[in-house]
Motif scaffolding. Structure first.
Motif, PDB file in Angstrom:
ATOM      1  N   LEU A 113       0.499  -1.328   0.105  1.00  0.00           N
ATOM      2  CA  LEU A 113       0.269  -0.452  -0.388  1.00  0.00           C
ATOM      3  C   LEU A 113       1.039   0.899   0.411  1.00  0.00           C
ATOM      4  O   LEU A 113       0.386   2.082  -0.575  1.00  0.00           O
ATOM      5  N   GLN A 114       2.179   0.839   0.823  1.00  0.00           N
ATOM      6  CA  GLN A 114       2.565   2.394   0.621  1.00  0.00           C
ATOM      7  C   GLN A 114       3.853   3.048  -0.665  1.00  0.00           C
ATOM      8  O   GLN A 114       3.596   3.622  -0.774  1.00  0.00           O
ATOM      9  N   VAL A 115       3.901   2.029  -1.585  1.00  0.00           N
ATOM     10  CA  VAL A 115       4.002   1.949  -2.468  1.00  0.00           C
ATOM     11  C   VAL A 115       3.258   2.026  -3.972  1.00  0.00           C
ATOM     12  O   VAL A 115       3.171   3.341  -4.657  1.00  0.00           O
ATOM     13  N   LEU A 116       1.780   1.580  -3.396  1.00  0.00           N
ATOM     14  CA  LEU A 116       0.786   2.230  -4.548  1.00  0.00           C
ATOM     15  C   LEU A 116       0.353   3.732  -4.210  1.00  0.00           C
ATOM     16  O   LEU A 116      -0.411   4.512  -5.544  1.00  0.00           O
ATOM     17  N   LEU A 117       0.385   3.761  -3.152  1.00  0.00           N
ATOM     18  CA  LEU A 117      -0.192   5.382  -2.853  1.00  0.00           C
ATOM     19  C   LEU A 117       0.554   5.805  -2.964  1.00  0.00           C
ATOM     20  O   LEU A 117       0.392   7.599  -2.565  1.00  0.00           O
ATOM     21  N   ARG A 118       1.954   6.104  -2.448  1.00  0.00           N
ATOM     22  CA  ARG A 118       3.038   6.991  -3.354  1.00  0.00           C
ATOM     23  C   ARG A 118       2.275   7.455  -4.446  1.00  0.00           C
ATOM     24  O   ARG A 118       3.210   8.679  -4.530  1.00  0.00           O
ATOM     25  N   ASP A 119       2.140   6.765  -5.019  1.00  0.00           N
ATOM     26  CA  ASP A 119       2.119   7.669  -6.249  1.00  0.00           C
ATOM     27  C   ASP A 119       0.277   7.634  -7.110  1.00  0.00           C
ATOM     28  O   ASP A 119       0.311   7.731  -7.885  1.00  0.00           O
ATOM     29  N   PHE A 120      -0.202   7.899  -6.147  1.00  0.00           N
ATOM     30  CA  PHE A 120      -1.665   8.867  -6.523  1.00  0.00           C
ATOM     31  C   PHE A 120      -1.786   9.960  -6.088  1.00  0.00           C
ATOM     32  O   PHE A 120      -0.821  10.585  -5.923  1.00  0.00           O
ATOM     33  N   ALA A 121      -2.554  10.671  -6.602  1.00  0.00           N
ATOM     34  CA  ALA A 121      -2.415  11.891  -6.843  1.00  0.00           C
ATOM     35  C   ALA A 121      -3.232  12.668  -5.951  1.00  0.00           C
ATOM     36  O   ALA A 121      -3.784  11.716  -5.329  1.00  0.00           O
ATOM     37  N   GLU A 122      -3.051  13.680  -5.467  1.00  0.00           N
ATOM     38  CA  GLU A 122      -3.661  14.732  -4.562  1.00  0.00           C
ATOM     39  C   GLU A 122      -4.794  14.106  -4.379  1.00  0.00           C
ATOM     40  O   GLU A 122      -5.861  14.319  -3.787  1.00  0.00           O
ATOM     41  N   ASP A 123      -5.616  14.544  -6.271  1.00  0.00           N
ATOM     42  CA  ASP A 123      -6.980  15.065  -5.860  1.00  0.00           C
ATOM     43  C   ASP A 123      -7.866  13.695  -6.687  1.00  0.00           C
ATOM     44  O   ASP A 123      -8.483  13.098  -7.383  1.00  0.00           O
ATOM     45  N   CYS A 124      -7.214  12.434  -6.398  1.00  0.00           N
ATOM     46  CA  CYS A 124      -7.067  11.138  -6.177  1.00  0.00           C
ATOM     47  C   CYS A 124      -8.732  10.713  -6.165  1.00  0.00           C
ATOM     48  O   CYS A 124      -9.393  11.500  -5.487  1.00  0.00           O
ATOM     49  N   PRO A 125      -9.330   9.988  -7.167  1.00  0.00           N
ATOM     50  CA  PRO A 125     -10.881   9.643  -6.515  1.00  0.00           C
ATOM     51  C   PRO A 125     -10.541   8.897  -5.679  1.00  0.00           C
ATOM     52  O   PRO A 125      -9.608   8.414  -4.977  1.00  0.00           O
ATOM     53  N   PRO A 126     -12.033   9.180  -4.788  1.00  0.00           N
ATOM     54  CA  PRO A 126     -11.945   8.079  -2.813  1.00  0.00           C
ATOM     55  C   PRO A 126     -11.438   6.701  -3.186  1.00  0.00           C
ATOM     56  O   PRO A 126     -12.294   6.992  -4.055  1.00  0.00           O
ATOM     57  N   THR A 127     -10.795   6.547  -2.581  1.00  0.00           N
ATOM     58  CA  THR A 127     -10.239   4.686  -2.221  1.00  0.00           C
ATOM     59  C   THR A 127     -10.730   4.507  -1.421  1.00  0.00           C
ATOM     60  O   THR A 127     -10.545   5.474   0.037  1.00  0.00           O
ATOM     61  N   LEU A 128     -11.107   2.958  -1.415  1.00  0.00           N
ATOM     62  CA  LEU A 128     -11.559   2.362   0.435  1.00  0.00           C
ATOM     63  C   LEU A 128     -10.847   1.576   0.361  1.00  0.00           C
ATOM     64  O   LEU A 128     -10.730   0.805  -1.185  1.00  0.00           O
ATOM     65  N   ILE A 129      -9.965   1.008   1.551  1.00  0.00           N
ATOM     66  CA  ILE A 129      -8.919   0.377   1.706  1.00  0.00           C
ATOM     67  C   ILE A 129      -8.992  -1.350   2.663  1.00  0.00           C
ATOM     68  O   ILE A 129      -9.165  -0.411   3.762  1.00  0.00           O
ATOM     69  N   VAL A 130      -9.531  -2.211   2.854  1.00  0.00           N
ATOM     70  CA  VAL A 130      -9.565  -3.573   3.315  1.00  0.00           C
ATOM     71  C   VAL A 130      -8.092  -3.718   3.421  1.00  0.00           C
ATOM     72  O   VAL A 130      -7.857  -4.191   2.313  1.00  0.00           O
ATOM     73  N   GLN A 131      -7.226  -4.142   4.575  1.00  0.00           N
ATOM     74  CA  GLN A 131      -6.747  -4.321   4.778  1.00  0.00           C
ATOM     75  C   GLN A 131      -6.423  -5.641   6.073  1.00  0.00           C
ATOM     76  O   GLN A 131      -7.116  -5.085   6.913  1.00  0.00           O
TER      77      GLN A 131
END
Length: 205
Positions: free
Chosen positions: A28-46
């Motif tokens: 998740l750290q690798v994935l989210l570091r490349d998200f945009a500041e205005d990304c679509p709302p994102t839900l995570i189940v870890q």
């Protein structure tokens, strides 16, 4: 993410849903570091002890350009925000003001119940609700993890017209969950973890 990537982010994606288990916090750290500041709302189940979820949210918030927070009941889901399941004995799901992928404001729902696919919160429970409520306006991402949670839900999302992505074997700590989804034909894209954000935000080949 480069400014070009931020300018070209797709605007027809209403929601991103992510599931992960063993090795997931690092992924998740690798994935989210490349998200945009205005990304679509994102839900995570870890899959994690809920006691540790707030600390994980803080860790992810430090690397993600968007805001990462713990999901709460009836919380409006807004662009530029990432929401992590953290409530013990509750599945994280989504509810649209108008169901069936027809639009309407999206809200987080915490639903008490029995484990689904052996887990609570369950990735399958999240993905199934996204398939029903958001349909083709969603992106589903299944990351590293043991077992099969998320595979059937990702298939439901795919059948509802969503863009679906599974992490590839070479970058998984445990390939169980993505493998199960791929074997069902649920993933439209299989990609290494450092390429998944690009596929999710731009649906690029």
């Amino acid at each position: 993410m480069a400014e070009e990537g931020r300018r070209s982010i797709r605007r027809d994606t209403r929601l991103i849903a992510v599931g992960s288990s063993t090795g997931g916090v690092e992924a998740l750290q690798v994935l989210l570091r490349d998200f945009a500041e205005d990304c679509p709302p994102t839900l995570i189940v870890q899959h994690v002890n809920p006691r540790f979820a707030p600390a994980i949210a803080r860790t992810l918030d430090q690397v993600c350009p968007a805001r990462v927070q713990v999901a709460a009941q009836d919380m409006p889901l807004r662009h530029g925000n990432v929401y992590l399941a953290a409530e013990a004995d509750c599945h994280l799901t989504v509810k649209a003001a108008m169901s069936g992928g027809g639009g309407g404001a999206l809200h987080a729902r915490l639903r008490r119940g029995e484990p689904v696919s052996g887990h609570i919160p369950s990735v399958d429970a999240l993905f199934a609700s996204v398939a029903a409520e958001v349909g083709s306006g969603a992106v589903g991402i299944l990351l590293t993890g043991m077992g099969q949670d998320g595979a059937r839900g990702l298939l439901a999302m795919s059948r509802a017209g969503a863009h679906t992505i599974a992490q590839d074997e070479s970058t998984c700590t445990v390939f169980g969950m993505p493998r199960a989804a791929i074997s069902l034909g649920a993933a439209s894209v299989v990609a290494p973890i450092d390429r998944i954000a690009r596929h999710a935000l731009h649906q690029a080949a």
